[in-house]
Design an enzyme around this catalytic site. Structure first.
Site, mmCIF file in Angstrom:
data_model
loop_
_atom_site.group_PDB
_atom_site.id
_atom_site.type_symbol
_atom_site.label_atom_id
_atom_site.label_comp_id
_atom_site.label_asym_id
_atom_site.label_seq_id
_atom_site.Cartn_x
_atom_site.Cartn_y
_atom_site.Cartn_z
ATOM 1 N N LYS A 1 7.344 2.708 14.822
ATOM 2 C CA LYS A 1 6.391 2.987 13.725
ATOM 3 C C LYS A 1 5.083 3.543 14.283
ATOM 4 C CE LYS A 1 7.671 -0.848 10.747
ATOM 5 N NZ LYS A 1 7.035 -2.007 10.113
ATOM 6 N N ASN B 1 2.171 -1.028 18.585
ATOM 7 C CA ASN B 1 2.660 -1.890 17.495
ATOM 8 C C ASN B 1 3.876 -2.674 17.981
ATOM 9 O OD1 ASN B 1 2.664 -2.801 14.748
ATOM 10 N ND2 ASN B 1 4.431 -1.489 14.336
ATOM 11 N N ARG B 2 4.116 -3.843 17.357
ATOM 12 C CA ARG B 2 5.299 -4.638 17.693
ATOM 13 C C ARG B 2 6.554 -3.789 17.551
ATOM 14 N NH1 ARG B 2 6.185 -9.751 13.883
ATOM 15 N NH2 ARG B 2 6.385 -8.058 12.369
ATOM 16 N N LYS C 1 0.816 -1.223 0.000
ATOM 17 C CA LYS C 1 0.000 0.000 0.000
ATOM 18 C C LYS C 1 0.850 1.274 0.000
ATOM 19 C CE LYS C 1 -3.954 -2.230 1.971
ATOM 20 N NZ LYS C 1 -4.963 -2.338 3.001
#
Ligand SMILES: NC(=O)c1ccc[n+]([C@@H]2O[C@H](COP(=O)([O-])OP(=O)(O)OC[C@H]3O[C@@H](n4cnc5c(N)ncnc54)[C@H](OP(=O)(O)O)[C@@H]3O)[C@@H](O)[C@H]2O)c1
Length: 288
Positions: free
Chosen positions: A169, A164-165, A74
């Protein structure tokens, strides 16, 4: 037969491109929309290992009219549409991620992102959950989550946390929205119980789930996994085990984002509810 005497209208070509795509229900959904609206089209799955831009131009040159772009391309699709000559919708520009390409007659490409409207429509209209004033935890920081942050914020939740892992990010994404989005580490997710927990990671595709603190779930929590399949995802099972009052998978979001892409390509908005019901019947329990 000689093409000169073949008066049947030619089907225009569409596809979903990504990796993996074998699980994708998009072809069935677009065929149902086509039957409903009387539009003649072909819709395939195209799995690519890389070479995204070459694959797109090859499809465009072979009578392609539009593509859905899925994991993990994406952001590549956004870069392609962000080049001079091509065009981006406002929402795809903000998300910096594109899930729908439309090939224009002059050879340029228009990029849009229908994931956010798909998710919000599923939650509010199909499931009946008003998002205003809810506390929401969003897990993931990939292409899909980029597309849903702004539409979620537009519904005025009381609080929107993101984890998030790879925490950097999530923090980068939160920074784009200033104080409206709070980054929290996976370990910090148990600090409060949320009204809505959305799993926007691809972990379920590998039969896994993010390492969340179970205290984020409680009897007032609805858990939503953007992944969908023929059974409960590990995240849905985990949420039920930890007391969520309802769990839903991402099939309704898929149908709603597909309807928005269909509208962009054909100028007609198909009916989604019969398609959600049909695909759920074939494949699984969509919600509990
Ligand atoms: N229902 C729908 O209509 C719909 C629409 C769009 C997307 N989706 C689904 O949403 C998911 C994410 O798509 P995407 O385009 O955002 O993918 P992506 O850009 O590849 O991002 C993947 C995300 O999942 C995380 N992740 C992957 N494996 C994980 C694991 N084992 N444990 C924890 N986190 C993991 C990644 O974390 P890191 O950053 O740490 O790598 C990242 O946040 C996909 O499963 C896709 O099928 C559904």
């Amino acid at each position: 037969m000689n093409d000169l005497f073949d008066f049947k209208p030619k089907a225009v070509r569409f596809a979903v491109m990504g990796n993996p795509v074998e699980h994708s229900r998009s072809p069935e959904i677009h065929r149902e929309f086509a039957l409903q609206t009387g539009i003649n089209l072909e819709y395939d799955r195209i799995r690519i290992d890389g070479g995204f831009e070459q694959a797109v131009s090859h499809f465009q040159a072979s009578n392609g009219a539009g593509l859905n772009i899925t994991v993990p391309f994406k952001v590549d699709a956004w870069k392609l549409c962000n080049r001079p000559g091509n065009q981006l919708s406002n929402r795809a520009g903000t998300a910096r991620a594109v899930n729908t390409l439309r090939f224009e007659e002059n050879g340029t490409i228009y990029g849009d992102n229908t994931d956010g409207t798909g998710l919000v429509t599923d939650l509010e209209q199909n499931i009946g959950l008003a998002l205003e004033s809810l506390s929401i935890l969003l897990i993931g920081a990939g292409g899909a989550v980029r597309g849903i942050l702004e539409p979620l914020l537009a519904c005025c939740p009381a609080r929107l946390d993101i984890t998030n892992r790879t925490m950097s990010k999530a923090s980068e994404m939160a920074d784009l929205f200033g104080e409206k989005v709070n980054p929290v580490t996976l370990q910090e997710t148990g600090r409060r119980q949320y009204d809505l927990v959305i799993n926007g990671t691809a972990a379920g595709l590998e039969g896994q789930m993010p390492e969340l603190d179970s205290h984020c779930i409680g009897p007032n929590t609805l858990a939503y996994d953007m992944v969908y399949g023929s059974r409960l995802t590990p995240f849905m099972e985990w949420a039920l085990d930890n007391g969520a009052y309802a769990v839903h998978d991402g099939l309704g979001m898929l149908v709603e984002q597909a309807a928005a892409s269909f509208h962009l390509w054909h100028g007609v908005h198909p009916q989604t509810r019969p398609v959600v019901e049909l695909i759920s019947k074939i494949h699984h329990v969509r919600s509990i």
